[in-house]
Design an enzyme around this catalytic site. Structure first.
Site, PDB file in Angstrom:
ATOM      1  CG  HIS A 111      74.120  36.557  19.493  1.00  0.00           C
ATOM      2  ND1 HIS A 111      74.132  35.258  19.484  1.00  0.00           N
ATOM      3  CD2 HIS A 111      74.137  37.006  20.554  1.00  0.00           C
ATOM      4  CE1 HIS A 111      74.429  34.688  20.484  1.00  0.00           C
ATOM      5  NE2 HIS A 111      74.003  36.108  21.478  1.00  0.00           N
ATOM      6  CG  ASP A 112      74.192  42.013  12.962  1.00  0.00           C
ATOM      7  OD1 ASP A 112      74.326  41.223  12.092  1.00  0.00           O
ATOM      8  OD2 ASP A 112      74.001  43.133  12.631  1.00  0.00           O
ATOM      9  CG  ASP A 119      76.410  40.322   8.358  1.00  0.00           C
ATOM     10  OD1 ASP A 119      75.868  40.342   9.658  1.00  0.00           O
ATOM     11  OD2 ASP A 119      77.112  39.605   7.946  1.00  0.00           O
ATOM     12  N   PRO A 203      82.016  33.447  22.252  1.00  0.00           N
ATOM     13  CG  PRO A 203      81.094  35.261  23.940  1.00  0.00           C
ATOM     14  CD  PRO A 203      81.080  34.761  22.389  1.00  0.00           C
ATOM     15  CG  HIS A 234      75.462  38.686  30.915  1.00  0.00           C
ATOM     16  ND1 HIS A 234      76.446  37.539  31.017  1.00  0.00           N
ATOM     17  CD2 HIS A 234      75.124  38.518  29.583  1.00  0.00           C
ATOM     18  CE1 HIS A 234      76.681  37.098  30.091  1.00  0.00           C
ATOM     19  NE2 HIS A 234      76.092  37.593  28.964  1.00  0.00           N
ATOM     20  CB  THR A 290      67.464  36.317  44.467  1.00  0.00           C
ATOM     21  OG1 THR A 290      68.776  36.372  43.777  1.00  0.00           O
ATOM     22  CG2 THR A 290      67.238  37.718  45.006  1.00  0.00           C
ATOM     23  CG  ASP A 298      78.115  36.074  33.884  1.00  0.00           C
ATOM     24  OD1 ASP A 298      78.344  36.724  32.829  1.00  0.00           O
ATOM     25  OD2 ASP A 298      77.118  35.174  33.705  1.00  0.00           O
TER      26      ASP A 298
END
Length: 405
Positions: A111-112, A119, A203, A234, A290, A298
């Site tokens: 995310h940065d 930054d 995204p 992920h 599960t 994805d």
């Protein structure tokens, strides 16, 4: 413009005097007969007038502590700081034995790096960044601890990148393969680090195959095998309803960075189907096995998903898992599902590119550097003045009090 005009007038005067033989250009000493005295004086005065504005612009761009120069980092520095980060990861273990900082630090560095460059700045008021506050806060407190003095040694962006590498490395090691991504330093924080009001393009979790693949190509220049490998991150962590709006883990072992993510996507026996959580969130769930889930983005790595034209929100796929054809990246999903070592090698390479987004361009003067051999740096530079911290915002102030995350 004024300087250009003066220089033009000076040159014209010089040419006239040469033509009238008032200036002898055949000698090394040119007698100018008073040529250009006033013109030269005008140039000097113009430069002196512009100089304060230039210096003021420089001071404006460098008075933030986040844009100052740091000392060279040594391998001893990286070893010491890596131990600090590892201790942070070990300090937060939840009931099922998972280390939330592993997935959190990997997500934070992505995310940065969305936007112009990595930054050290994330807009926590912006929806896609929901849930990142605990990871930013714990690293920010560590950054300004007086016993570590990290704020004198590296930028926030460098700390986040190193934390992401260590977290991903721990995940890959648990999955059975070593991460080969290396740390290089020299990232530049934004002037308000770690806060910003930028709203970058992320995204789309509900995106189909083309939209997902095109995003990574357009914004990062990643190829299909690179994009496919990167989304394998992920396999770490899970989604939370109070953050992203989605719910559940992608894979069973939330601390392991391995190819389980691809094995599940390609496994038709799990009975994948779409389930609507609310008016804004639809995800893929398993009919057997599960409670693991997948986002549209994805599943779009394997199936050529496109929005159902009858779905106003564009969240439901136009076909079921069994009916959908293969997406352009399906072959890479199958390759990684069969070979975990191949996946980790490709992930290491594309992860390197992502955490160096916006740098390594020599023409722009934004190079990154590898730590030099040696022990941890001893002679720390002086800390910035107190008023600089105040301008940088509440999270940037040093020695923030400890608190629960």
């Amino acid at each position: 413009v004024c300087i250009a005009c003066v220089l033009e007038q000076t040159w014209s005067c010089f040419r006239r005097k040469v033509a009238s033989k008032q200036v002898d250009i055949s000698r090394t000493s040119v007698k100018m007969s008073g040529l250009g005295r006033y013109q030269v004086l005008a140039v000097v005065l113009a430069v002196l007038c512009l100089l304060p504005a230039h210096l003021d612009a420089q001071s404006t761009s460098t008075d933030s502590p986040h844009r100052r120069h740091f000392p060279r980092l040594t391998q001893g520095d990286i070893t010491e700081i890596s131990e600090i980060i590892n201790n942070l990861i070990e300090s937060n273990v939840i009931e099922d034995g998972t280390h939330p900082y592993i997935a959190g630090f990997v997500r934070l560095i992505f995310h940065d790096c969305v936007g112009v460059s990595c930054d050290g700045c994330v807009n926590l008021e912006y929806g896609p960044n929901a849930g990142l506050a605990p990871y930013i806060d714990v690293l920010n407190r560590t950054y300004y601890k007086p016993e570590h003095k990290l704020f004198k040694r590296m930028s926030q962006a460098d700390l986040w990148a190193l934390a992401g590498i260590i977290a991903a490395g721990r995940g890959a090691a648990k999955g059975g393969e070593p991460l080969s991504t290396v740390f290089r330093y020299g990232r530049i924080d934004c002037s308000t680090s770690p806060d910003t009001n930028a709203e970058d393009v992320y995204p789309n979790a509900n995106g189909g195959a083309r939209e997902t693949l095109d995003y990574w190509k357009d914004y990062f220049g990643f190829t299909y095998p690179e994009t496919t490998a990167l989304l394998g991150a992920h396999s770490l962590g899970r989604c939370h309803r109070n953050a992203s709006g989605f719910d559940g883990p992608w894979t069973t072992d939330k601390d392991s960075l391995d190819n389980a993510y691809f094995r599940d996507i390609a496994n038709a026996e799990l009975g994948w189907r779409q389930e609507k959580l609310d008016s804004s969130h639809v995800q893929w769930v398993q009919s057997v096995g599960t409670d693991n889930m997948m986002l549209n983005s994805d599943m779009a790595l394997f199936k050529d998903l496109r929005p159902d034209t009858e779905d106003p929100a564009g969240q439901f796929s136009h076909c079921t898992y069994a009916q959908c054809g293969y997406s352009p990246s399906a072959a890479h999903v199958l390759a990684y599902a069969k070979d975990n070592a191949l996946f980790v090698r490709q992930f290491s390479s594309v992860f390197q590119k992502m955490i160096e987004h916006g740098y390594t361009t020599r023409a722009a003067g934004r190079d990154l550097y590898e730590p030099v051999p040696g022990e941890a740096y001893e002679g720390m530079p002086r800390a910035p003045k107190r008023e600089v911290w105040e301008r940088a915002g509440p999270r940037a102030r040093p020695y923030a009090p400890e608190g629960g995350v």
